[in-house]
Scaffold this motif. Structure first.
Motif, PDB file in Angstrom:
ATOM      1  N   GLY A  61       0.784  -1.219   0.000  1.00  0.00           N
ATOM      2  CA  GLY A  61       0.000   0.000   0.000  1.00  0.00           C
ATOM      3  C   GLY A  61       0.819   1.274   0.000  1.00  0.00           C
ATOM      4  N   ILE A  62       2.135   1.165  -0.015  1.00  0.00           N
ATOM      5  CA  ILE A  62       2.981   2.359  -0.085  1.00  0.00           C
ATOM      6  C   ILE A  62       3.785   2.325  -1.394  1.00  0.00           C
ATOM      7  CG2 ILE A  62       3.074   2.769   2.396  1.00  0.00           C
ATOM      8  CD1 ILE A  62       6.066   1.226   0.798  1.00  0.00           C
ATOM      9  N   ASP A  63       4.401   3.462  -1.720  1.00  0.00           N
ATOM     10  CA  ASP A  63       5.162   3.566  -2.968  1.00  0.00           C
ATOM     11  C   ASP A  63       6.651   3.323  -2.772  1.00  0.00           C
ATOM     12  OD1 ASP A  63       2.942   4.541  -4.716  1.00  0.00           O
ATOM     13  OD2 ASP A  63       2.958   6.194  -3.275  1.00  0.00           O
ATOM     14  N   ALA A  64       7.162   3.629  -1.579  1.00  0.00           N
ATOM     15  CA  ALA A  64       8.597   3.523  -1.315  1.00  0.00           C
ATOM     16  C   ALA A  64       8.806   3.319   0.180  1.00  0.00           C
ATOM     17  CB  ALA A  64       9.331   4.779  -1.780  1.00  0.00           C
ATOM     18  N   LEU A  65       9.964   2.810   0.532  1.00  0.00           N
ATOM     19  CA  LEU A  65      10.296   2.559   1.933  1.00  0.00           C
ATOM     20  C   LEU A  65      11.444   3.451   2.380  1.00  0.00           C
ATOM     21  CD1 LEU A  65      10.020  -1.325   2.132  1.00  0.00           C
ATOM     22  CD2 LEU A  65       8.854   0.285   3.644  1.00  0.00           C
ATOM     23  N   LEU A  66      11.290   3.996   3.576  1.00  0.00           N
ATOM     24  CA  LEU A  66      12.357   4.781   4.208  1.00  0.00           C
ATOM     25  C   LEU A  66      13.032   3.905   5.254  1.00  0.00           C
ATOM     26  CD1 LEU A  66      13.886   7.394   4.881  1.00  0.00           C
ATOM     27  CD2 LEU A  66      11.931   8.071   6.319  1.00  0.00           C
ATOM     28  N   LEU A  67      14.338   3.676   5.088  1.00  0.00           N
ATOM     29  CA  LEU A  67      15.120   2.840   6.002  1.00  0.00           C
ATOM     30  C   LEU A  67      16.314   3.650   6.512  1.00  0.00           C
ATOM     31  CD1 LEU A  67      15.326  -0.334   3.685  1.00  0.00           C
ATOM     32  CD2 LEU A  67      13.472   0.279   5.246  1.00  0.00           C
ATOM     33  N   PRO A  68      16.075   4.606   7.410  1.00  0.00           N
ATOM     34  CA  PRO A  68      17.147   5.556   7.750  1.00  0.00           C
ATOM     35  C   PRO A  68      18.104   5.097   8.835  1.00  0.00           C
ATOM     36  CG  PRO A  68      15.152   6.170   8.895  1.00  0.00           C
ATOM     37  CD  PRO A  68      14.805   4.950   8.085  1.00  0.00           C
ATOM     38  N   TYR A  69      17.782   3.999   9.537  1.00  0.00           N
ATOM     39  CA  TYR A  69      18.617   3.614  10.667  1.00  0.00           C
ATOM     40  C   TYR A  69      19.989   3.148  10.200  1.00  0.00           C
ATOM     41  CZ  TYR A  69      14.341   3.826  13.396  1.00  0.00           C
ATOM     42  OH  TYR A  69      13.196   4.250  14.010  1.00  0.00           O
ATOM     43  N   SER A  70      20.991   3.534  10.974  1.00  0.00           N
ATOM     44  CA  SER A  70      22.373   3.194  10.637  1.00  0.00           C
ATOM     45  C   SER A  70      22.924   2.216  11.667  1.00  0.00           C
ATOM     46  CB  SER A  70      23.253   4.451  10.625  1.00  0.00           C
ATOM     47  OG  SER A  70      22.766   5.394   9.698  1.00  0.00           O
ATOM     48  N   ALA A  71      23.659   1.234  11.185  1.00  0.00           N
ATOM     49  CA  ALA A  71      24.318   0.277  12.078  1.00  0.00           C
ATOM     50  C   ALA A  71      25.421  -0.418  11.296  1.00  0.00           C
ATOM     51  CB  ALA A  71      23.318  -0.750  12.607  1.00  0.00           C
ATOM     52  N   PRO A  72      26.618  -0.514  11.863  1.00  0.00           N
ATOM     53  CA  PRO A  72      27.718  -1.173  11.149  1.00  0.00           C
ATOM     54  C   PRO A  72      27.388  -2.595  10.711  1.00  0.00           C
ATOM     55  CG  PRO A  72      28.539  -0.020  13.092  1.00  0.00           C
ATOM     56  CD  PRO A  72      27.045   0.037  13.158  1.00  0.00           C
ATOM     57  N   ARG A  73      26.505  -3.275  11.462  1.00  0.00           N
ATOM     58  CA  ARG A  73      26.226  -4.676  11.135  1.00  0.00           C
ATOM     59  C   ARG A  73      25.598  -4.836   9.754  1.00  0.00           C
ATOM     60  NH1 ARG A  73      21.119  -6.934  11.963  1.00  0.00           N
ATOM     61  NH2 ARG A  73      19.487  -5.501  12.662  1.00  0.00           N
ATOM     62  N   TYR A  74      24.940  -3.769   9.247  1.00  0.00           N
ATOM     63  CA  TYR A  74      24.310  -3.896   7.944  1.00  0.00           C
ATOM     64  C   TYR A  74      25.334  -4.008   6.811  1.00  0.00           C
ATOM     65  CZ  TYR A  74      19.743  -2.911  10.007  1.00  0.00           C
ATOM     66  OH  TYR A  74      18.589  -2.976  10.743  1.00  0.00           O
ATOM     67  N   ARG A  75      26.575  -3.707   7.088  1.00  0.00           N
ATOM     68  CA  ARG A  75      27.607  -3.927   6.066  1.00  0.00           C
ATOM     69  C   ARG A  75      27.961  -5.407   5.936  1.00  0.00           C
ATOM     70  NH1 ARG A  75      29.914   0.389   3.813  1.00  0.00           N
ATOM     71  NH2 ARG A  75      29.472   2.422   4.757  1.00  0.00           N
ATOM     72  N   TYR A  76      27.592  -6.191   6.956  1.00  0.00           N
ATOM     73  CA  TYR A  76      27.991  -7.602   6.976  1.00  0.00           C
ATOM     74  C   TYR A  76      26.804  -8.553   7.024  1.00  0.00           C
ATOM     75  CZ  TYR A  76      31.767  -4.727   8.773  1.00  0.00           C
ATOM     76  OH  TYR A  76      32.676  -3.708   8.950  1.00  0.00           O
ATOM     77  N   THR A 122      17.783   4.940   2.037  1.00  0.00           N
ATOM     78  CA  THR A 122      18.433   4.257   3.152  1.00  0.00           C
ATOM     79  C   THR A 122      19.846   4.775   3.367  1.00  0.00           C
ATOM     80  OG1 THR A 122      19.003   2.066   4.041  1.00  0.00           O
ATOM     81  CG2 THR A 122      19.303   2.386   1.687  1.00  0.00           C
ATOM     82  N   SER A 123      20.394   4.491   4.545  1.00  0.00           N
ATOM     83  CA  SER A 123      21.775   4.883   4.834  1.00  0.00           C
ATOM     84  C   SER A 123      22.740   4.035   4.013  1.00  0.00           C
ATOM     85  CB  SER A 123      22.066   4.720   6.329  1.00  0.00           C
ATOM     86  OG  SER A 123      21.893   3.369   6.725  1.00  0.00           O
ATOM     87  N   PRO A 125      24.804   9.397   3.532  1.00  0.00           N
ATOM     88  CA  PRO A 125      25.868   8.999   4.461  1.00  0.00           C
ATOM     89  C   PRO A 125      25.304   8.622   5.821  1.00  0.00           C
ATOM     90  CG  PRO A 125      26.504  10.974   3.258  1.00  0.00           C
ATOM     91  CD  PRO A 125      25.058  10.732   2.947  1.00  0.00           C
ATOM     92  N   SER A 126      25.718   7.484   6.306  1.00  0.00           N
ATOM     93  CA  SER A 126      25.182   6.946   7.554  1.00  0.00           C
ATOM     94  C   SER A 126      25.297   7.947   8.703  1.00  0.00           C
ATOM     95  CB  SER A 126      25.950   5.664   7.913  1.00  0.00           C
ATOM     96  OG  SER A 126      25.519   5.141   9.132  1.00  0.00           O
ATOM     97  N   GLY A 127      24.175   8.188   9.387  1.00  0.00           N
ATOM     98  CA  GLY A 127      24.163   9.058  10.552  1.00  0.00           C
ATOM     99  C   GLY A 127      24.064  10.536  10.271  1.00  0.00           C
ATOM    100  N   ASP A 128      24.068  10.946   9.010  1.00  0.00           N
ATOM    101  CA  ASP A 128      24.049  12.364   8.633  1.00  0.00           C
ATOM    102  C   ASP A 128      22.608  12.794   8.358  1.00  0.00           C
ATOM    103  OD1 ASP A 128      24.272  14.862   7.448  1.00  0.00           O
ATOM    104  OD2 ASP A 128      26.110  14.363   6.365  1.00  0.00           O
TER     105      ASP A 128
END
Length: 384
Positions: free
Chosen positions: A280-295, A313-314, A332-335
């Motif tokens: 029901g939405i057009d796009a997702l906002l995923l703003p949370y930053s965490a180093p684990r998402y790199r791995y 997203t970040s 940029p993550s956290g900005d």
């Protein structure tokens, strides 16, 4: 093949539940016979429609456990893990199944094999690890090296590369993770949910579990600080586990609810209801930053891909995916200043970029399709 899935992590919902569903349904679709093996007290969050075998010893959870009690729970879980492993080995010896999958593993699962006959399993045992971070990598590699002579043990990492921080081992497999797709929504209803009236606001979803430490207000302030040249609405859904989080979320709702361009939903969403909300939405906002998402692969990102929804997203969210496919915009993550600017660009240029997003999402969805993931799993199990 008769494939056993050993699950011991109890969760009320979320991507872990859907991940087991992918394994169950997609392997069954390939013609395999899937059976779940679980601890004696295990409670399923959904019915997968497959047979279930109960193993001795109870599942151990860490929910609301702190201090010495957590240490005791850790020791108890390791003790019970050995009992589960012994039982699974006995079932394998008796010919109850042709292969075994442990769907959510860590290096601890592999390390525990040193004291278990399961390391000598007569059938393939595939341990799935959902990413390895730099701290875990040495421990994981030591555990893998200790199992090098155990040909039936097949550690498999969900990752976007072919090494573990530059390290290779003959007994490590690296494969892409799968997307989550709207399994419970008929194709005709999907089209209806996605339909938009001319001039309707662009609907952006900010979904997930709410906890006070997520600093939601800072992200909302960044959204409201933007200058948008087209109608836009932000839908904020939050599921809360603890009373203090629920109270704080209600405080935030009261603070922002009368501002135009935002709508709140304080509710957990599971199954078809969750899928309808995403569609029901057009796009997702995923703003949370965490180093684990790199791995570790991002469950919400792979939901967006499977539902064909672009994201903001970040830039620490699985950067390999964005290097390969233009499925949205990153900041940029956290900005938070950069988040505001990126949101402005994404929203104001959405109509011009929509065709590109749709094309790139289709490519990514094909590359990470659940069917392709199941075929890769089956091929590892079928290796001699």
């Amino acid at each position: 093949m008769r494939i056993a899935i050993f699950e011991n992590i109890m969760t009320p919902g979320g991507h872990e539940v859907d991940f087991d569903r992918i394994l169950s349904e997609e392997l069954t679709a390939l013609g395999h016979d899937v059976v779940f093996y679980v601890p004696e007290n295990f409670r399923f969050a959904m019915d997968y429609g497959r047979p279930v075998v109960r193993l001795p010893k109870a599942a151990v959870t860490y929910t609301d456990v702190r201090g010495i009690a957590r240490l005791v729970a850790t020791v108890r879980r390791e003790w019970h893990r050995q009992a589960w492993y012994r039982a699974l080995y006995q079932y394998a010896q008796a010919g109850a199944f042709d292969a075994l999958i442990v769907p959510t593993s860590t290096y601890r699962y592999l390390r525990a094999l040193k004291r278990s006959p399961l390391r000598h399993s007569p059938v393939p045992v595939l341990f799935l690890l959902h990413g390895i971070n730099p701290t875990e990598a040495p421990k994981f590699l030591r555990a893998v090296d200790a199992l090098a002579a155990c040909k039936s043990i097949r550690p498999t990492v969900l990752t976007f590369g072919d090494t573990i921080f530059g390290e290779r081992r003959r007994n490590i497999r690296c494969i892409y993770p799968p997307t989550f797709v709207p399994r419970d929504i008929p194709a005709s209803e999907r089209a209806t949910l996605a339909a938009r009236e001319p001039g309707a606001p662009l609907r952006i979803g900010f979904f997930g579990q709410y906890r006070r430490e997520k600093h939601l207000e800072a992200f909302l302030d960044a959204y409201f600080a933007g200058h948008y040249t087209r109608p836009v609405e932000l839908i904020v859904q939050g599921a809360t586990m603890h009373p203090e989080d629920a109270d704080d979320f209600e405080r935030i709702i009261a603070k922002y609810k009368d501002r135009p361009g935002i709508r709140f939903l304080h509710k957990g969403l599971i199954g078809a209801e969750w899928q309808r909300a995403i569609l029901g939405i057009d796009a997702l906002l995923l703003p949370y930053s965490a180093p684990r998402y790199r791995y570790h692969w991002g469950g919400m990102l792979f939901t967006a891909i499977g539902f064909l929804r672009p994201v903001v997203t970040s830039d620490d969210m699985n950067p390999e995916v964005f290097a390969a496919y233009h499925i949205g915009e990153t900041f940029p993550s956290g900005d938070l200043v950069a988040l505001k600017t990126t949101l402005e660009s994404f929203i104001n240029n959405y109509d011009a970029r929509r065709a590109t997003y749709e094309s790139e999402l289709a490519k990514a969805a094909e590359a990470y399709a659940p069917q392709a993931f199941a075929r890769r799993i089956a091929s590892i199990l079928e290796e001699p």
